[in-house]
Design an enzyme around this catalytic site. Sequence first.
Site, mmCIF file in Angstrom:
data_model
loop_
_atom_site.group_PDB
_atom_site.id
_atom_site.type_symbol
_atom_site.label_atom_id
_atom_site.label_comp_id
_atom_site.label_asym_id
_atom_site.label_seq_id
_atom_site.Cartn_x
_atom_site.Cartn_y
_atom_site.Cartn_z
ATOM 1 N N ASP A 135 15.359 22.460 29.037
ATOM 2 C CA ASP A 135 16.469 21.998 28.530
ATOM 3 C C ASP A 135 17.114 22.838 27.760
ATOM 4 O OD1 ASP A 135 15.949 19.533 29.622
ATOM 5 O OD2 ASP A 135 14.751 18.988 28.049
ATOM 6 N N GLU A 174 23.094 13.483 33.513
ATOM 7 C CA GLU A 174 22.597 13.846 31.928
ATOM 8 C C GLU A 174 22.951 15.293 31.647
ATOM 9 O OE1 GLU A 174 18.635 12.717 32.437
ATOM 10 O OE2 GLU A 174 18.324 14.725 33.735
HETATM 11 C C1 6LW Z 1 16.384 15.561 29.092
HETATM 12 C C2 6LW Z 1 17.213 15.426 30.562
HETATM 13 C C3 6LW Z 1 16.323 16.223 31.361
HETATM 14 O O1 6LW Z 1 16.741 14.851 28.024
HETATM 15 O O2 6LW Z 1 15.027 15.952 31.055
HETATM 16 O O3 6LW Z 1 16.178 17.875 32.596
HETATM 17 C C4 6LW Z 1 15.133 15.021 29.486
HETATM 18 N N1 6LW Z 1 16.682 17.094 31.971
HETATM 19 O O4 6LW Z 1 18.367 15.750 30.222
HETATM 20 C C5 6LW Z 1 13.828 15.661 28.794
HETATM 21 O O5 6LW Z 1 13.776 16.866 28.998
#
Ligand code: 6LW
Length: 484
Positions: free
Chosen positions: A17, A186
């Site tokens: 991330d 996300e």
């Molecule tokens: C993070 C989300 C994700 O919060 O995995 O790869 C989660 N993306 O955006 C945990 O790293």
Amino acid sequence: MTRDAARTPVIPGFFPDPSVCRVGDGYYLVNSSFEYAPGIPIHHSRDLRTWTQLGNVLTRESQFPPGGSAASRGIYAPTIRHRDGMFFVVGTNVERGGEQFVVTAIDPAGPWSDPIVFPGLGGIDPDLAWDDDGRCFLTYCALDEALRPEHGSLPVIAQVRVDLARGIRLEDPRVIWRGTGLAHPEGPHLYRRGEWWYLLTAEGGTERGHAVCVARSRAIDGPFEAAPANPIFSRRSTGFPVQNTGHADLVERPDGSWAMVYLGVRPRGFTPGFHVLGRETFLARVAWVDDWPVVHTDDVLPTRPDTAFTDDFATADPHPRWVSPHGALPGPHPAGGLALGSHEFAVRVRDLRWRFEARVDVSAAVALRVRLDEQHWYEIALEAGAAEVRARIGPLEASVGSASATGDVVTLLVEAVDATHDGPDDLRFGVLDADSERWIAALDGRYLSTEVAGGFTGRTLALRALRPTPARVVSVRYVPLGDE
Ligand code: 6LW
């Protein structure tokens, strides 16, 4: 030897991330740290290719209460930004009900402030952006049922105006984006470029379907329109050796060109492919076509990342690479070296093939563990002059071999070498003592992979004392093997 940035991470090992900002000609990058403390590693670079760890953002109990989080809980997906001489890191502590927090620092090496907490914003992956009037917007992946009323529906990207000086939010969260239809929208980040605001998101989930998408608007709060070419970056359904690519952040270089950092994994072995280092940080180039970002992974890295290290624990404070899933880190031993306690004292594994050596007193009761989490580990334990290799895979635990050790100091050895079965690697354990180097056992590495254990983290190498009295570690050495 130069290396291909498409295949080689710029920050190898469990550094997922990534979020990056630039100040002058320096770049600063943070990653998720989950249950490990100190939390949120921060790196510095002058060229985005070679990175040095400056420290960790969350180093005190007042910032990240110790006591341990469950595996893959704790601190998720921080964003780093800089404005008016101040660094800001906004992140989530999922242990505390998905609490969004902001910490600040003048010097990115720390100290960082105690957190400002914004309650009532249930979700993950917060971002901070400021509009032309200096108003601050916190944009995040909302998991709150009130914002996504259809039961079982996907998360949404929500936004609130916040007053960082007063530590309050100025409105109720508004939904600004629902994604392009893939799973799990996300990891939002907002950027201004010319007349447009860009909303970069991850979609598809952080597994093989992971992707980067983008939308744009004339205003920071929308309405946003999706790029015609979404997803703008993904390795899904390809045979490329780096998979799960997504969760990206953009940065503008001083010359006006743009770059992207993103996470990816390097699966190995027979189907479904096993990745063991967690999600790693990669670099790409971004071009702009019709005012949309286009990702190119043709960058060349000057050298392989320098991951080798030795540590004789000569300074009182451990190097920032050392972390613990239980919080507290040990201090110096009166006789020199490290006074290891019963909490695991760990470093992230950085390479696909590697060797780790721990020189310890032969009289010490100490274990060296390769850990994916509490339920998935292999270790070599030294006690009363005998070394035993043990394995735990889920609920099953077994002893798989032993050897005696002679001399005053014994070196516990572990190597990740080419797989003899269909796994990603073999992990072999041994001792080096006054007599010789002897291998005790080799174990299939797939059982210490994310595909088996689940979760968001990667392998670490963890030392701990087996008895209440501190065990002396004289020194440790980590070396990558081969040049994969
Ligand atoms: C993070 C989300 C994700 O919060 O995995 O790869 C989660 N993306 O955006 C945990 O790293």
